[in-house]
Scaffold this motif. Structure first.
Motif, mmCIF file in Angstrom:
data_model
loop_
_atom_site.group_PDB
_atom_site.id
_atom_site.type_symbol
_atom_site.label_atom_id
_atom_site.label_comp_id
_atom_site.label_asym_id
_atom_site.label_seq_id
_atom_site.Cartn_x
_atom_site.Cartn_y
_atom_site.Cartn_z
ATOM 1 N N GLY A 184 35.665 28.312 75.029
ATOM 2 C CA GLY A 184 35.460 28.749 73.650
ATOM 3 C C GLY A 184 36.278 29.976 73.296
ATOM 4 O O GLY A 184 36.815 30.089 72.186
ATOM 5 N N VAL A 185 36.387 30.924 74.234
ATOM 6 C CA VAL A 185 37.198 32.118 73.990
ATOM 7 C C VAL A 185 38.669 31.744 73.857
ATOM 8 O O VAL A 185 39.392 32.267 72.990
ATOM 9 C CB VAL A 185 36.993 33.149 75.118
ATOM 10 N N LEU A 186 39.134 30.832 74.700
ATOM 11 C CA LEU A 186 40.530 30.388 74.600
ATOM 12 C C LEU A 186 40.787 29.718 73.253
ATOM 13 O O LEU A 186 41.829 29.946 72.621
ATOM 14 C CB LEU A 186 40.862 29.429 75.738
ATOM 15 N N ALA A 187 39.833 28.901 72.795
ATOM 16 C CA ALA A 187 39.999 28.226 71.501
ATOM 17 C C ALA A 187 40.011 29.229 70.359
ATOM 18 O O ALA A 187 40.848 29.140 69.441
ATOM 19 C CB ALA A 187 38.877 27.205 71.311
ATOM 20 N N PHE A 188 39.074 30.181 70.382
ATOM 21 C CA PHE A 188 39.064 31.194 69.329
ATOM 22 C C PHE A 188 40.354 32.006 69.331
ATOM 23 O O PHE A 188 40.919 32.287 68.267
ATOM 24 C CB PHE A 188 37.877 32.140 69.499
ATOM 25 N N ALA A 189 40.817 32.409 70.525
ATOM 26 C CA ALA A 189 42.029 33.224 70.608
ATOM 27 C C ALA A 189 43.215 32.503 69.995
ATOM 28 O O ALA A 189 44.006 33.094 69.242
ATOM 29 C CB ALA A 189 42.308 33.584 72.065
ATOM 30 N N PHE A 190 43.343 31.214 70.271
ATOM 31 C CA PHE A 190 44.473 30.465 69.734
ATOM 32 C C PHE A 190 44.345 30.299 68.219
ATOM 33 O O PHE A 190 45.313 30.496 67.480
ATOM 34 C CB PHE A 190 44.561 29.093 70.407
ATOM 35 N N ILE A 191 43.139 29.937 67.748
ATOM 36 C CA ILE A 191 42.959 29.712 66.312
ATOM 37 C C ILE A 191 43.125 31.015 65.532
ATOM 38 O O ILE A 191 43.714 31.034 64.445
ATOM 39 C CB ILE A 191 41.569 29.092 66.046
ATOM 40 N N TYR A 192 42.608 32.123 66.083
ATOM 41 C CA TYR A 192 42.794 33.398 65.387
ATOM 42 C C TYR A 192 44.275 33.770 65.322
ATOM 43 O O TYR A 192 44.742 34.300 64.307
ATOM 44 C CB TYR A 192 42.017 34.510 66.085
ATOM 45 N N GLY A 193 45.005 33.519 66.395
ATOM 46 C CA GLY A 193 46.432 33.809 66.367
ATOM 47 C C GLY A 193 47.169 33.031 65.296
ATOM 48 O O GLY A 193 48.192 33.487 64.779
ATOM 49 N N LEU A 194 46.658 31.847 64.934
ATOM 50 C CA LEU A 194 47.309 31.043 63.892
ATOM 51 C C LEU A 194 47.329 31.748 62.547
ATOM 52 O O LEU A 194 48.267 31.585 61.763
ATOM 53 C CB LEU A 194 46.600 29.687 63.757
ATOM 54 N N THR A 195 46.269 32.508 62.250
ATOM 55 C CA THR A 195 46.153 33.126 60.923
ATOM 56 C C THR A 195 46.171 34.646 60.954
ATOM 57 O O THR A 195 46.492 35.275 59.948
ATOM 58 C CB THR A 195 44.835 32.676 60.255
ATOM 59 N N GLY A 196 45.814 35.265 62.087
ATOM 60 C CA GLY A 196 45.627 36.708 62.119
ATOM 61 C C GLY A 196 46.890 37.523 61.967
ATOM 62 O O GLY A 196 46.838 38.676 61.527
ATOM 63 N N GLY A 197 48.036 36.968 62.329
ATOM 64 C CA GLY A 197 49.257 37.761 62.301
ATOM 65 C C GLY A 197 50.124 37.572 61.083
ATOM 66 O O GLY A 197 51.314 37.901 61.106
ATOM 67 N N ALA A 198 49.531 37.045 59.998
ATOM 68 C CA ALA A 198 50.345 36.757 58.817
ATOM 69 C C ALA A 198 50.742 38.000 58.042
ATOM 70 O O ALA A 198 51.747 38.007 57.337
ATOM 71 C CB ALA A 198 49.605 35.797 57.892
ATOM 72 N N ALA A 199 49.953 39.078 58.165
ATOM 73 C CA ALA A 199 50.165 40.243 57.304
ATOM 74 C C ALA A 199 51.564 40.812 57.464
ATOM 75 O O ALA A 199 52.314 40.950 56.484
ATOM 76 C CB ALA A 199 49.106 41.303 57.617
ATOM 77 N N LEU A 200 51.956 41.142 58.701
ATOM 78 C CA LEU A 200 53.247 41.786 58.898
ATOM 79 C C LEU A 200 54.406 40.815 58.723
ATOM 80 O O LEU A 200 55.475 41.198 58.253
ATOM 81 C CB LEU A 200 53.296 42.426 60.291
ATOM 82 N N SER A 201 54.225 39.554 59.092
ATOM 83 C CA SER A 201 55.339 38.609 59.010
ATOM 84 C C SER A 201 55.665 38.214 57.576
ATOM 85 O O SER A 201 56.771 37.735 57.303
ATOM 86 C CB SER A 201 55.027 37.354 59.832
ATOM 87 N N LEU A 202 54.730 38.393 56.638
ATOM 88 C CA LEU A 202 54.966 37.994 55.250
ATOM 89 C C LEU A 202 55.315 39.163 54.342
ATOM 90 O O LEU A 202 55.437 38.976 53.128
ATOM 91 C CB LEU A 202 53.729 37.273 54.690
ATOM 92 N N ILE A 203 55.493 40.357 54.893
ATOM 93 C CA ILE A 203 55.833 41.500 54.049
ATOM 94 C C ILE A 203 57.160 41.270 53.335
ATOM 95 O O ILE A 203 57.263 41.420 52.105
ATOM 96 C CB ILE A 203 55.875 42.788 54.898
ATOM 97 N N ALA A 204 58.207 40.927 54.089
ATOM 98 C CA ALA A 204 59.521 40.725 53.477
ATOM 99 C C ALA A 204 59.525 39.553 52.492
ATOM 100 O O ALA A 204 60.056 39.683 51.383
ATOM 101 C CB ALA A 204 60.578 40.535 54.567
ATOM 102 N N PRO A 205 58.952 38.373 52.816
ATOM 103 C CA PRO A 205 58.930 37.290 51.831
ATOM 104 C C PRO A 205 58.151 37.630 50.559
ATOM 105 O O PRO A 205 58.532 37.210 49.463
ATOM 106 C CB PRO A 205 58.274 36.133 52.600
ATOM 107 N N VAL A 206 57.047 38.385 50.683
ATOM 108 C CA VAL A 206 56.282 38.752 49.485
ATOM 109 C C VAL A 206 57.110 39.659 48.581
ATOM 110 O O VAL A 206 57.140 39.487 47.355
ATOM 111 C CB VAL A 206 54.954 39.437 49.886
ATOM 112 N N ILE A 207 57.787 40.635 49.162
ATOM 113 C CA ILE A 207 58.628 41.533 48.367
ATOM 114 C C ILE A 207 59.753 40.752 47.694
ATOM 115 O O ILE A 207 60.082 40.962 46.517
ATOM 116 C CB ILE A 207 59.178 42.655 49.257
ATOM 117 N N ALA A 208 60.372 39.836 48.448
ATOM 118 C CA ALA A 208 61.440 39.025 47.864
ATOM 119 C C ALA A 208 60.909 38.104 46.774
ATOM 120 O O ALA A 208 61.596 37.837 45.782
ATOM 121 C CB ALA A 208 62.127 38.204 48.962
ATOM 122 N N GLN A 209 59.670 37.614 46.930
ATOM 123 C CA GLN A 209 59.083 36.744 45.921
ATOM 124 C C GLN A 209 58.822 37.489 44.611
ATOM 125 O O GLN A 209 59.105 36.978 43.526
ATOM 126 C CB GLN A 209 57.765 36.153 46.441
#
Length: 491
Positions: free
Chosen positions: A386-411
């Motif tokens: 269960g911990v492995l599943a949560f870790a993977f699923i959280y990684g799918l959505t948890g790291g969007a903040a920093l990776s989308l900074i440049a696209p949001v500004i460009a948008q």
């Protein structure tokens, strides 16, 4: 009529409306210096990358997404995987330091090492972006590579905790400040239709690199019985990879003109003036930009908490109830490995989604989902699987903040010439949360008597609060309930 009256009736270059003929030798007594033609770089660059200014009809068609852009993207991916990946793997080193080296130091204090990396990177990212806009991307990234490799090598020889703080925390974080905002901005210069996907690949490679780094470093530490040799080996690997990646990079904008332009005053004398670069002052008067900064500021207090404490959670809650025959020296490290691998996959997916739904729209949705996962799903993850599943699923959505900074500004504002400076300023807003978020959450955990539910509720609520603030950016920057990257009220 005297000579002064005659001169008064003549048109001069300083008379309004004067047009100099091509054959005129009006200034022939003065030695002529070739003056470089100054293009409207903001018009050409922004238009070719999807900005809000119309293209100049006399300019050629903007370049399409080419093979050279893919080569540049590969260079950015290599740097992100090794540089940002090392920062994402400090949770494994944190557990090692707490359990075997600095056993008398609270883990919440050791967690400040990872927080210092993020704080120095994000707080100085605006300086790194400004340096890139003035001197060029490659010289600035080269400086960051030297600092980063030297920091890991010096960390290998650290014998005191404060030395680890200075090398692995401060020095490596400063090196990141001159690399991360640039490799996140370069894809926006080469890609328009697939800008979110390209930026997601760069940000996601940090997760993949973090997974490999945490697993590789912990394996070498278990083999050698200490961290000096593994860190020295890793610094050499990073230096080689960064040298190869640096050769692959190239800007897709006019090269910064650092020479002084020759100009003439009204009296015919020559003077020298530096080319002025566009600043970010006008954005500071826009409430939409401030709402975006506040969104990143609040959400980052909860973003890194699972990455910093998943290994400790597994060792505290899961491992004691496991069958000893299933346990190994790296058992508690596997959740962090899965979280980083999920981060790689998620940032690629969220980048693809941002190209379809819109960057700010995808950012808001991912923050709300990640916050709910921390509050609800993490609490019920009591088994190893269960911990492995949560870790993977959280990684799918948890790291969007920093990776989308440049696209949001460009948008919202268009891909401007000073893109790196704007991205660096936006990353600055994540500095307080990146540094103190895991430490404050650890203090909440200690104050609650080790109740992980309280820890999870606080971290998840902060992430969801950041997503709610992002709705303001979405509403007033793009438009209510508008989807896609083709809409903006600020270009």
């Amino acid at each position: 009529m005297n000579v002064h009256d005659h001169d008064h009736n003549l048109e001069s270059p300083y008379t309004p409306g004067f047009k100099k003929e091509e054959t005129s030798d009006y200034l022939s007594p003065i030695p002529q210096f070739p003056r470089p033609e100054r293009q409207n770089t903001r018009t050409s660059v922004v238009a070719s990358l999807g900005g809000g200014l119309p293209p100049d009809p006399e300019e050629p068609d903007p370049p399409k997404e080419s093979l050279r852009g893919c080569v540049v993207l590969l260079g950015c991916v290599l740097i992100a995987a090794t540089n940002m990946g090392f920062g994402m793997s400090v949770g494994a080193l944190q557990t090692y330091y707490h359990s075997e080296v600095y056993t008398s130091t609270p883990e919440s204090v050791i967690a400040l090492i990872g927080g210092l990396i993020a704080f120095c990177c994000t707080s100085l990212a605006s300086f790194g972006g400004r340096a890139a806009d003035s001197f060029g991307y490659k010289p600035t990234i080269f400086f960051g590579c030297i600092l980063g490799a030297a920091a890991i090598l010096l960390d290998a020889f650290a014998t005191k905790l404060w030395q680890v703080f200075m090398t692995q925390g401060v020095m490596f974080g400063v090196g990141q400040a001159f690399m991360v905002p640039l490799i996140l901005s370069l894809p926006s210069q080469w890609f328009f239709k697939h800008r979110g996907l390209a930026t997601g690949l760069v940000g996601g490679s940090a997760g993949l690199g973090g997974a490999l780094t945490s697993f590789g470093l912990r394996s070498m530490i278990n083999r050698f019985g200490q961290s000096r040799t593994p860190l020295a080996i890793w610094s050499g690997i990073c230096a080689i990879v960064w040298a190869i990646a640096w050769l692959l990079l190239r800007e897709n904008r006019p090269t910064p003109d650092l020479s002084r332009l020759v100009k003439r005053g009204p009296d015919g004398t020559r003077k020298f003036e530096l080319v002025k670069r566009p600043g970010v002052g006008p954005l500071l008067k826009d409430h939409v930009f401030w709402s975006f900064l506040l969104c990143i500021f609040v959400s980052c207090f909860g973003y890194l908490c699972p990455f910093a404490y998943l290994t400790s959670y597994a060792a505290d809650v899961v491992v004691p109830g496991m069958d000893p025959s299933r346990m190994g020296p790296l058992t508690s490290t596997w959740p962090l490995f899965c979280a980083n691998f999920g981060l790689f996959t998620g940032r690629v997916i969220i980048g693809y989604t941002a190209d379809r739904l819109g960057s700010i729209q995808s950012l808001v949705l991912s923050l709300e989902i990640a916050g709910l996962l921390q509050i609800v799903a993490w609490h019920f993850a009591t088994s190893f699987e269960g911990v492995l599943a949560f870790a993977f699923i959280y990684g799918l959505t948890g790291g969007a903040a920093l990776s989308l900074i440049a696209p949001v500004i460009a948008q919202i504002y268009g891909a401007r010439e000073n893109m790196a400076s704007i991205v660096g300023l936006a990353m600055l807003s994540s500095a307080p949360g990146s540094m103190s978020g895991p430490t404050l959450a650890g203090a909440v955990l200690n104050a609650s008597g080790g109740r992980w539910l309280t820890f999870q509720a606080v971290a998840g609520s902060l992430q969801m609060a950041g997503g709610l603030i992002g709705i303001w950016t979405w509403w007033y920057g793009v438009g209510p309930m508008r989807w896609g990257n083709g809409h903006s009220r600020r270009k």
